[in-house]
Design an enzyme around this catalytic site. Structure first.
Site, PDB file in Angstrom:
ATOM      1  CB  CYS A  93       2.248   1.444  -0.342  1.00  0.00           C
ATOM      2  SG  CYS A  93       0.707   2.205  -0.937  1.00  0.00           S
ATOM      3  CG  HIS A 136       0.586   0.167  -4.766  1.00  0.00           C
ATOM      4  ND1 HIS A 136       0.687  -0.108  -3.421  1.00  0.00           N
ATOM      5  CD2 HIS A 136       1.644  -0.464  -5.362  1.00  0.00           C
ATOM      6  CE1 HIS A 136       1.734  -0.875  -3.202  1.00  0.00           C
ATOM      7  NE2 HIS A 136       2.334  -1.107  -4.361  1.00  0.00           N
ATOM      8  CG  HIS A 175       5.813  -2.388  -4.512  1.00  0.00           C
ATOM      9  ND1 HIS A 175       4.531  -2.905  -4.537  1.00  0.00           N
ATOM     10  CD2 HIS A 175       6.586  -3.333  -5.128  1.00  0.00           C
ATOM     11  CE1 HIS A 175       4.533  -4.080  -5.141  1.00  0.00           C
ATOM     12  NE2 HIS A 175       5.753  -4.365  -5.507  1.00  0.00           N
TER      13      HIS A 175
END
Length: 256
Positions: free
Chosen positions: A191, A101, A113
């Site tokens: 992401c 991530h 994010h």
């Protein structure tokens, strides 16, 4: 001997029992660099961890990392230089279960994010559900909360290929998007695409692998454009998709 262990226990004890005959001092030495979290939150977070067995590494998860993360939301240790000080605009790679991530550091312990509903620290295999969503929220949260117990590192790996935008512009663009619901796609708007677009102005993800498939020349199989087979190795399995046009570096539609 602490250098030889990989686990430690969070304990609550009297200060004079911990210090013994050794000298001690108050040393909030990073207050000029990071904003301390509210007193009540620091104490609450510390009390919740008492009795837990946590990961321990002399170079990245030692007692100094522990207390700095509680006070500032930033894990750092001046006794261990391996993890360098975070700078606004840095890309943060967080190792989740089967994938990475990504977030972008905006200062004072916070990151921005792109988070689909299943993107939660400690979600484990349940994070695979993000492959099924088409929307995600831009969030600003403490790095310590986003990472949880997962390892993370600064990874500005494309600095040698693309010139980073000015730091103040990166942070401004990130802050302006906080709270917005944006399109999400595991293969083209994830992401990693998000943070690379903020830092470099280029949307790309190295977790997504593309392979061009030429149109068949047989009658009845004529196509107006090339098809692109996209296999995403995220979560440890392959997801096939057909994309047209085949350009993974096209700027995202939701960023001006």
């Amino acid at each position: 001997m602490s250098a030889l262990t990989d686990k430690a226990i969070v304990k609550k004890e009297l200060l004079y029992d911990v210090a013994g005959s050794d000298k001690y001092q108050v040393n909030n030495k990073h207050d000029d660099k990071y904003s301390p979290l509210p007193y009540s939150k620091i104490i609450q977070r510390a009390e919740e961890l008492v009795g837990q067995e946590v990961l321990y590494k002399l170079t990245s998860e030692n007692c100094e990392h522990f207390v700095n993360e509680l006070r500032y939301g930033v894990a750092r240790s001046d006794q261990a230089r391996r993890r360098r000080t975070l700078r606004p605009g840095d890309l943060i790679e967080i190792s989740r279960f089967g994938y990475e991530h990504w977030a972008i550091y905006v200062g004072h312990g916070y990151v921005v994010h792109l988070a689909p509903p299943s993107e939660i620290a400690g979600a484990g295999a349940a994070s695979v559900l993000s492959a099924l969503t088409n929307k995600a929220i831009v969030k600003k949260e403490l790095l310590s909360d986003v990472a949880g117990r997962d390892n993370y590192r600064v990874n500005n790996k494309h600095d040698d290929k693309y010139r980073p935008l000015p730091c103040n512009k990166i942070v401004k663009r990130a802050e302006e998007l906080v709270g917005q619901e944006l399109p999400y796609s595991l293969t083209s708007d994830n992401c990693e695409h998000f943070v690379n677009h903020l830092r470099y102005g280029v949307s790309r993800s190295d977790q997504v692998h593309l392979q061009t498939v030429s149109p068949s020349q047989e009658p009845g199989h004529s196509l107006s454009c090339q098809r692109q087979l996209c296999s995403c190795s995220t979560y440890g399995f392959v997801l096939p998709f057909i994309l047209c046009p085949p350009d993974i570096s096209t700027p995202l539609s939701w960023v001006a």
